[in-house]
Write an enzyme that holds these catalytic residues in place. Sequence first.
Site, PDB file in Angstrom:
ATOM      1  N   ASP A  67     -18.170   0.530-121.657  1.00  0.00           N
ATOM      2  CA  ASP A  67     -18.543  -0.065-120.365  1.00  0.00           C
ATOM      3  C   ASP A  67     -20.011   0.199-120.037  1.00  0.00           C
ATOM      4  O   ASP A  67     -20.724   0.859-120.797  1.00  0.00           O
ATOM      5  CB  ASP A  67     -17.627   0.467-119.247  1.00  0.00           C
ATOM      6  N   ASN A 136      -9.636   8.365-109.979  1.00  0.00           N
ATOM      7  CA  ASN A 136      -8.706   7.380-109.415  1.00  0.00           C
ATOM      8  C   ASN A 136      -7.801   6.797-110.505  1.00  0.00           C
ATOM      9  O   ASN A 136      -7.139   5.793-110.297  1.00  0.00           O
ATOM     10  CB  ASN A 136      -9.487   6.246-108.736  1.00  0.00           C
ATOM     11  N   HIS A 138      -8.872   5.480-113.306  1.00  0.00           N
ATOM     12  CA  HIS A 138      -9.454   4.363-114.078  1.00  0.00           C
ATOM     13  C   HIS A 138      -9.742   4.776-115.522  1.00  0.00           C
ATOM     14  O   HIS A 138      -9.884   5.958-115.841  1.00  0.00           O
ATOM     15  CB  HIS A 138     -10.709   3.791-113.395  1.00  0.00           C
ATOM     16  N   GLU A 143     -10.481  -0.594-112.922  1.00  0.00           N
ATOM     17  CA  GLU A 143     -10.220   0.083-111.659  1.00  0.00           C
ATOM     18  C   GLU A 143      -8.783  -0.168-111.201  1.00  0.00           C
ATOM     19  O   GLU A 143      -8.109  -1.070-111.706  1.00  0.00           O
ATOM     20  CB  GLU A 143     -11.215  -0.443-110.614  1.00  0.00           C
TER      21      GLU A 143
HETATM   22  P1  PGA Z   1     -16.006  11.970-116.975  1.00  0.00           P
HETATM   23  O1  PGA Z   1     -15.675  10.484-116.524  1.00  0.00           O
HETATM   24  O2  PGA Z   1     -15.680  12.065-118.421  1.00  0.00           O
HETATM   25  O3  PGA Z   1     -17.482  12.088-116.696  1.00  0.00           O
HETATM   26  O4  PGA Z   1     -15.164  12.889-116.137  1.00  0.00           O
HETATM   27  C1  PGA Z   1     -14.420   9.951-116.681  1.00  0.00           C
HETATM   28  C2  PGA Z   1     -14.365   8.580-116.070  1.00  0.00           C
HETATM   29  O5  PGA Z   1     -14.687   8.405-114.903  1.00  0.00           O
HETATM   30  O6  PGA Z   1     -13.952   7.663-116.776  1.00  0.00           O
END
Ligand code: PGA
Length: 243
Positions: A67, A136, A138, A143
Amino acid sequence: MQIVSFKNYEQLSGYMADFIADSIKNKPDLVLCMASGSTPALTCDLLVQKLKERQVDYSKFTFLGLDEWVGLPPFNTGSCHYFFHKKIFEPLQLSSSQFFLFNALADDLKRECSKMDKVIADKGGIDIMVVGIGMNGHIGFNEPGTSFAALSHVAELDEITKSVGQKYFDEPVELGKGITIGFGQLMNTKKVFLMANGSKKAEVIKKTIEGPVTESFPASIMQNHPHSFIVIDEEAASVLSKN
Ligand code: PGA
């Protein structure tokens, strides 16, 4: 869905890097899709180290970035572009034909999505996807509420994503949209690994594994995938029922 638990972050990162390095050794034209972020950071460093130490021929594998934040230039240190260039592409000196990232500055973002879906189709699908999980639930910028059938798409970011996402940037940035590979592609991937570490991820990991499968909690899709792995440390596993 299999749960693979480790004592700590270093061990789980070592496991993931080993798995990817061995997979490239066994299938030199492997297609790997990875998320950026805090969770996979050490996996990336160890992967580079292991590929070099073991003299694996990594000149034929394909790397896809999961992404990107829409509107961010690639030199912004919080962008996924910057992360993968510094952690993977530069240390391995990958040829530019080996990696595909969304151009988050493109005028036509839908075209960016079609391009990514075409790359995936042309390469014969994704072999391994390595993702993290947001607060959340995701995965990438899929999302809450995203269809489990979605291909690559542009997403309006959830409030939690926008606020938690500030941690990647040196100064506050306005985050609005993301562009991401979708769950239709995740479901078609041969093996999917969701990594999480630390007590702050314990509740979302519990919902991922023990909660209902629902588009309102995206990571629950892992329960539907025939070859999915939840790779966690003790803290992230700490509130699981069978812990
Ligand atoms: P992080 O992000 O590995 O920085 O905790 C995870 C995400 O939000 O997909």
